[in-house]
Enzyme design. Structure first.
Site, PDB file in Angstrom:
ATOM      1  N   HIS A  66     -19.882  26.996 -16.438  1.00 54.23           N
ATOM      2  CA  HIS A  66     -20.923  26.811 -15.430  1.00 54.23           C
ATOM      3  C   HIS A  66     -20.522  27.632 -14.210  1.00 54.23           C
ATOM      4  O   HIS A  66     -19.341  27.680 -13.839  1.00 54.23           O
ATOM      5  CB  HIS A  66     -21.053  25.332 -15.056  1.00 54.23           C
ATOM      6  CG  HIS A  66     -22.266  25.045 -14.237  1.00 54.23           C
ATOM      7  ND1 HIS A  66     -22.333  25.298 -12.881  1.00 54.23           N
ATOM      8  CD2 HIS A  66     -23.472  24.545 -14.572  1.00 54.23           C
ATOM      9  CE1 HIS A  66     -23.516  24.956 -12.420  1.00 54.23           C
ATOM     10  NE2 HIS A  66     -24.228  24.496 -13.427  1.00 54.23           N
ATOM     11  N   ARG A 115       0.828  -1.208   0.000  1.00 55.12           N
ATOM     12  CA  ARG A 115       0.000   0.000   0.000  1.00 55.12           C
ATOM     13  C   ARG A 115       0.863   1.259   0.000  1.00 55.12           C
ATOM     14  O   ARG A 115       0.603   2.217  -0.733  1.00 55.12           O
ATOM     15  CB  ARG A 115      -0.919  -0.008   1.217  1.00 55.12           C
ATOM     16  CG  ARG A 115      -1.839   1.194   1.280  1.00 55.12           C
ATOM     17  CD  ARG A 115      -2.864   1.005   2.395  1.00 55.12           C
ATOM     18  NE  ARG A 115      -3.772   2.114   2.386  1.00 55.12           N
ATOM     19  CZ  ARG A 115      -3.726   3.113   3.287  1.00 55.12           C
ATOM     20  NH1 ARG A 115      -2.847   3.105   4.251  1.00 55.12           N
ATOM     21  NH2 ARG A 115      -4.592   4.098   3.217  1.00 55.12           N
ATOM     22  N   GLU A 117      -9.135  22.048 -10.117  1.00 52.98           N
ATOM     23  CA  GLU A 117      -9.235  22.467 -11.519  1.00 52.98           C
ATOM     24  C   GLU A 117      -9.334  21.271 -12.460  1.00 52.98           C
ATOM     25  O   GLU A 117     -10.124  21.293 -13.408  1.00 52.98           O
ATOM     26  CB  GLU A 117      -8.027  23.332 -11.895  1.00 52.98           C
ATOM     27  CG  GLU A 117      -8.050  24.698 -11.251  1.00 52.98           C
ATOM     28  CD  GLU A 117      -6.833  25.536 -11.589  1.00 52.98           C
ATOM     29  OE1 GLU A 117      -5.904  25.020 -12.243  1.00 52.98           O
ATOM     30  OE2 GLU A 117      -6.826  26.713 -11.195  1.00 52.98           O
ATOM     31  N   GLU A 164      -1.548  24.713  -3.533  1.00 54.96           N
ATOM     32  CA  GLU A 164      -1.477  24.727  -5.000  1.00 54.96           C
ATOM     33  C   GLU A 164      -1.797  23.338  -5.562  1.00 54.96           C
ATOM     34  O   GLU A 164      -2.483  23.213  -6.582  1.00 54.96           O
ATOM     35  CB  GLU A 164      -0.089  25.175  -5.467  1.00 54.96           C
ATOM     36  CG  GLU A 164       0.041  25.254  -6.973  1.00 54.96           C
ATOM     37  CD  GLU A 164      -0.818  26.357  -7.569  1.00 54.96           C
ATOM     38  OE1 GLU A 164      -1.562  26.052  -8.534  1.00 54.96           O
ATOM     39  OE2 GLU A 164      -0.759  27.495  -7.094  1.00 54.96           O
TER      40      GLU A 164
END
Length: 126
Positions: free
Chosen positions: A91, A13, A80, A73
């Site tokens: 929209h 993992r 984004e 960021e």
């Protein structure tokens, strides 16, 4: 049961998480100029903080404030990308999400600026 559908555990993992993080870093470095600039600023902040700060704790706070910008960021870029994945049409909610992510980066930069300004002020006046 089918072993292919079992969640990874332990070292496997951690190795998968490391690979995913490296891929995310590569994608951001290739696609986001702001991320590249902030990473360079982070690297430059390390010797600057060690020079300015009177204690290692304060140096950590100075470096951490710049690292905070980089972290936000990364999250802004993730927002984004998800918004752009949903669809290219304009929209209002998509605009709001992107603008709020941008605001988060700006606020982190303002916080870092305040911390660095305070440290510089203290270094120059004592």
């Amino acid at each position: 049961e089918d072993m292919a559908n079992q969640p990874l555990k332990g070292i496997a993992r951690l190795a998968a998480a490391w690979r995913n993080s490296r891929a995310g870093f590569r994608d951001l470095w290739a696609d986001e100029e702001a991320f590249r600039l902030e990473c360079i600023l982070l690297l430059l902040s390390i010797p600057a903080a060690l020079w300015i700060a009177p204690t290692l704790l304060m140096a950590g706070v100075l470096i951490g404030s710049v690292l905070c910008i980089v972290i936000i960021e990364v999250l802004n870029s993730a927002i984004e990308n998800v918004v752009d994945r949903i669809g290219p049409e304009r929209h209002e909610n998509a605009r709001k999400a992107k603008d709020m992510g941008s605001l988060a980066v700006l606020l982190a930069a303002l916080l870092a600026g305040l911390i660095w300004f305070s440290a510089l002020w203290q270094a120059l006046t004592t």
